[in-house]
Write a protein that holds these residues in place. Structure first.
Motif, mmCIF file in Angstrom:
data_model
loop_
_atom_site.group_PDB
_atom_site.id
_atom_site.type_symbol
_atom_site.label_atom_id
_atom_site.label_comp_id
_atom_site.label_asym_id
_atom_site.label_seq_id
_atom_site.Cartn_x
_atom_site.Cartn_y
_atom_site.Cartn_z
ATOM 1 N N GLU A 1 0.711 -1.055 0.265
ATOM 2 C CA GLU A 1 -0.070 -0.284 0.016
ATOM 3 C C GLU A 1 0.625 1.095 0.602
ATOM 4 O O GLU A 1 0.292 2.283 -0.356
ATOM 5 N N ARG A 2 1.780 1.018 0.479
ATOM 6 C CA ARG A 2 2.513 2.443 1.028
ATOM 7 C C ARG A 2 3.712 2.532 -0.162
ATOM 8 O O ARG A 2 3.582 3.490 -0.872
ATOM 9 N N ASP A 3 4.421 1.809 -0.943
ATOM 10 C CA ASP A 3 4.428 1.683 -2.589
ATOM 11 C C ASP A 3 4.300 2.410 -3.371
ATOM 12 O O ASP A 3 3.759 2.673 -4.147
ATOM 13 N N GLU A 4 2.685 1.432 -3.306
ATOM 14 C CA GLU A 4 1.737 2.104 -4.142
ATOM 15 C C GLU A 4 1.487 3.701 -3.759
ATOM 16 O O GLU A 4 1.182 4.042 -4.875
ATOM 17 N N ARG A 5 1.197 3.866 -2.973
ATOM 18 C CA ARG A 5 1.048 5.780 -2.551
ATOM 19 C C ARG A 5 1.959 6.505 -3.026
ATOM 20 O O ARG A 5 2.064 7.374 -3.589
ATOM 21 N N LEU A 6 2.889 5.563 -2.898
ATOM 22 C CA LEU A 6 4.331 6.754 -3.158
ATOM 23 C C LEU A 6 4.454 6.761 -4.929
ATOM 24 O O LEU A 6 4.976 7.982 -5.224
ATOM 25 N N THR A 7 4.326 6.015 -5.566
ATOM 26 C CA THR A 7 4.004 5.543 -6.941
ATOM 27 C C THR A 7 3.341 6.348 -7.645
ATOM 28 O O THR A 7 3.431 7.223 -8.090
ATOM 29 N N SER A 8 2.087 6.337 -7.320
ATOM 30 C CA SER A 8 0.879 7.195 -7.754
ATOM 31 C C SER A 8 1.681 8.808 -7.576
ATOM 32 O O SER A 8 1.570 10.006 -7.972
ATOM 33 N N SER A 9 1.438 9.092 -6.371
ATOM 34 C CA SER A 9 2.536 10.413 -5.771
ATOM 35 C C SER A 9 3.535 10.665 -6.967
ATOM 36 O O SER A 9 3.672 11.879 -7.541
#
Length: 87
Positions: free
Chosen positions: A37-45
């Motif tokens: 979840e953290r990786d997806e959030r950072l990637t999206s950002s």
């Protein structure tokens, strides 16, 4: 494969155990989900930031290309001598 991850802070380890119990997951499953979840959030950002910067560059290029051409366009002969050195 690297060595297993070790949590050295007892309060963090206990919070992980507690969360895992509440969610009915193993600690490994919980950590895997949290990391994903953290990786997806950072990637999206990061992707949003790149897109915003790209829009800014495209706007600057558009404004530049819209400027009128004043005077004749310079050629290499106008800028450099016969030895390729700046005039």
């Amino acid at each position: 494969m690297n060595a297993p991850v070790q949590i050295r802070k007892p309060e963090v380890a206990e919070r992980l155990r507690s969360l895992a119990r509440l969610e009915g997951k193993s600690i490994t499953e919980l950590v895997e989900e949290m990391v994903r979840e953290r990786d997806e959030r950072l990637t999206s950002s990061r992707e949003a930031d790149i897109a915003e910067r790209r829009r800014g560059v495209e706007e600057a290029v558009r404004r530049f290309n819209a400027l009128p051409i004043v005077g004749p366009l310079l050629t290499d002969d106008d800028l450099y001598d016969e030895d390729g050195l700046p005039k």
